[in-house]
Design a protein around this motif. Structure first.
Motif, PDB file in Angstrom:
ATOM      1  N   UNK A 158     -18.410  22.827  -0.061  1.00  0.00           N
ATOM      2  CA  UNK A 158     -19.206  23.770  -0.857  1.00  0.00           C
ATOM      3  C   UNK A 158     -20.375  23.038  -1.511  1.00  0.00           C
ATOM      4  N   UNK A 159     -20.089  21.862  -2.081  1.00  0.00           N
ATOM      5  CA  UNK A 159     -21.141  21.094  -2.761  1.00  0.00           C
ATOM      6  C   UNK A 159     -22.209  20.624  -1.782  1.00  0.00           C
ATOM      7  N   UNK A 160     -21.795  20.107  -0.626  1.00  0.00           N
ATOM      8  CA  UNK A 160     -22.765  19.612   0.342  1.00  0.00           C
ATOM      9  C   UNK A 160     -23.570  20.757   0.965  1.00  0.00           C
TER      10      UNK A 160
ATOM     11  N   UNK B 104     -18.069  31.498  -1.535  1.00  0.00           N
ATOM     12  CA  UNK B 104     -17.217  30.522  -0.847  1.00  0.00           C
ATOM     13  C   UNK B 104     -16.154  29.982  -1.791  1.00  0.00           C
ATOM     14  N   UNK B 105     -16.540  29.744  -3.039  1.00  0.00           N
ATOM     15  CA  UNK B 105     -15.595  29.227  -4.029  1.00  0.00           C
ATOM     16  C   UNK B 105     -14.467  30.222  -4.289  1.00  0.00           C
TER      17      UNK B 105
ATOM     18  N   UNK C 210     -27.453  21.528  -6.965  1.00  0.00           N
ATOM     19  CA  UNK C 210     -26.199  20.773  -6.949  1.00  0.00           C
ATOM     20  C   UNK C 210     -25.561  20.740  -8.326  1.00  0.00           C
ATOM     21  N   UNK C 211     -26.355  20.481  -9.360  1.00  0.00           N
ATOM     22  CA  UNK C 211     -25.801  20.429 -10.713  1.00  0.00           C
ATOM     23  C   UNK C 211     -25.185  21.773 -11.102  1.00  0.00           C
ATOM     24  N   UNK C 212     -25.882  22.855 -10.776  1.00  0.00           N
ATOM     25  CA  UNK C 212     -25.345  24.179 -11.076  1.00  0.00           C
ATOM     26  C   UNK C 212     -24.059  24.441 -10.327  1.00  0.00           C
TER      27      UNK C 212
END
Length: 362
Positions: A100-102, A147-148, A278-280
């Motif tokens: 999810x992060x990438x 997705x989360x 990314x930070x969010x």
């Protein structure tokens, strides 16, 4: 990737047991990203100069910035590849938070790339229309939140919890409330970092402190015993995301090598939108949405200065600041660019310490 190949051999080679530990892999992800940035940076800068991918500078800004005209931009491409490659090398690939992060990194970096490309093609500093950019950011943020939620295990009851600093118990939100909050946090962070990227090393320097803070936060949130001791929401398996945060830290330091004043290359929207997105994303995954406003206080102030400037001018016809975002205001008031940058870094470091100090205050 290394974990999948080497850890199964730990029975024969005990030293490979080190790959079990997130902290070990996080450190080397940072080192790897830094080395990739140092090695690939000069190559990319030469390429950008050869294709004349130079920065267009607004003529209504500080006059000292006019000499930056033509400095290579789109350096965020280096950042994107550095963080993705180093992360894939050191993470466990079976962790859903990693993907999810990438995906967030690639999507928001892609949105920024489109904007940078249009700036270069049309030779202006505006790039994509605000509506088009916001639409793509919103789609990316919605995809991250969806997705989360959709990939959460059936027994994971904390998916839509909202953590409030200083309170012992987080607030359970219905999905229809949580989702818009998550999307707003991600889009807002992406744009706030973008607004901060106006001086050499300003955005990337502050991002280093934010990356470091979130590397610590996601590790603590993902550790059952530590999170229980600190009375913060525990998110199983989230600690693995510390490897990606550390990779981003190494990327930031590597890019700062070339972006420090006077900058040899600018990150462009490819880098700034990627960083903020990314930070969010990490803030939403770690249940630290409000903590992002504290540790990323520089970004909040920069965004608010623009909002206040626009609202004040529309209401009164007068500008509240000499120029917005606020880092330009300080420049026009006589502070040298390098001094503005370092002072903002100092504030970012203090905000990092303040954010971490709140963890036991419940």
């Amino acid at each position: 990737m290394l974990y999948e190949f080497l850890f199964p051999l730990s029975g024969q080679f005990h030293v490979l047991n080190l790959f079990r530990y997130v902290t070990f892999r996080a450190v080397y992800a940072a080192v790897t990203a830094f080395i990739i940035s140092l090695l690939a940076g000069p190559v990319l800068i030469r390429f950008l100069r050869r294709v004349k991918a130079g920065q267009s500078v607004r003529d209504d800004g500080p006059q000292t910035h006019l000499k930056k005209q033509g400095t290579p931009t789109m350096g965020g491409v280096l950042m994107l590849w550095s963080v993705v490659l180093s992360s894939l090398l050191w993470v466990r690939l079976d962790n859903r938070y990693i993907w999810i992060a990438l995906a967030s990194v690639v999507w928001f970096g892609g949105v920024g790339f489109i904007d940078d490309y249009q700036k270069l093609v049309y030779k202006n500093s505006k790039g994509s229309s605000a509506r088009h950019k916001l639409l793509l950011q919103g789609l990316g943020a919605a995809g991250v939140v969806a997705a989360y939620i959709l990939t959460a295990p059936a027994d994971f009851s904390m998916t839509t919890l909202f953590n409030v600093p200083f309170l012992k118990h987080p607030i359970m939100l219905p999905v229809w409330v949580f989702a818009p909050i998550g999307i707003t946090v991600i889009v807002g962070a992406s744009n706030a970092v973008n607004l901060t990227d106006g001086l050499d090393g300003l955005a990337i320097g502050t991002a280093s402190f934010v990356s470091m803070t979130f590397a610590v936060l996601v590790y603590l949130v993902g550790h059952a015993k530590i999170s229980a001791y600190l009375l913060i929401p525990h998110v199983p398996e989230l600690a693995e995301l510390a490897v990606v945060c550390a990779a981003l830290l190494g990327t930031c330091l590597g890019f700062l090598w070339f972006n420090a004043h006077p900058a040899e290359v600018f990150m462009g929207d490819t880098g700034s939108l990627m960083l903020g997105g990314f930070f969010g994303t990490v803030a939403v995954l770690a249940k630290q949405e409000l903590m992002l406003a504290l540790v990323g206080g520089i970004y909040v102030v920069e965004a608010l200065s623009v909002i206040i400037q626009v609202a004040g001018f529309r209401a009164t016809g007068k500008r509240i600041f000499a120029m917005a975002p606020i880092h330009h205001h300080f420049e026009l008031k006589g502070l040298p660019e390098s001094k503005v940058i370092v002072r903002f870094w100092i504030v970012a470091a203090l905000l990092m310490l303040a954010a971490l100090s709140t963890l036991k205050l419940r």
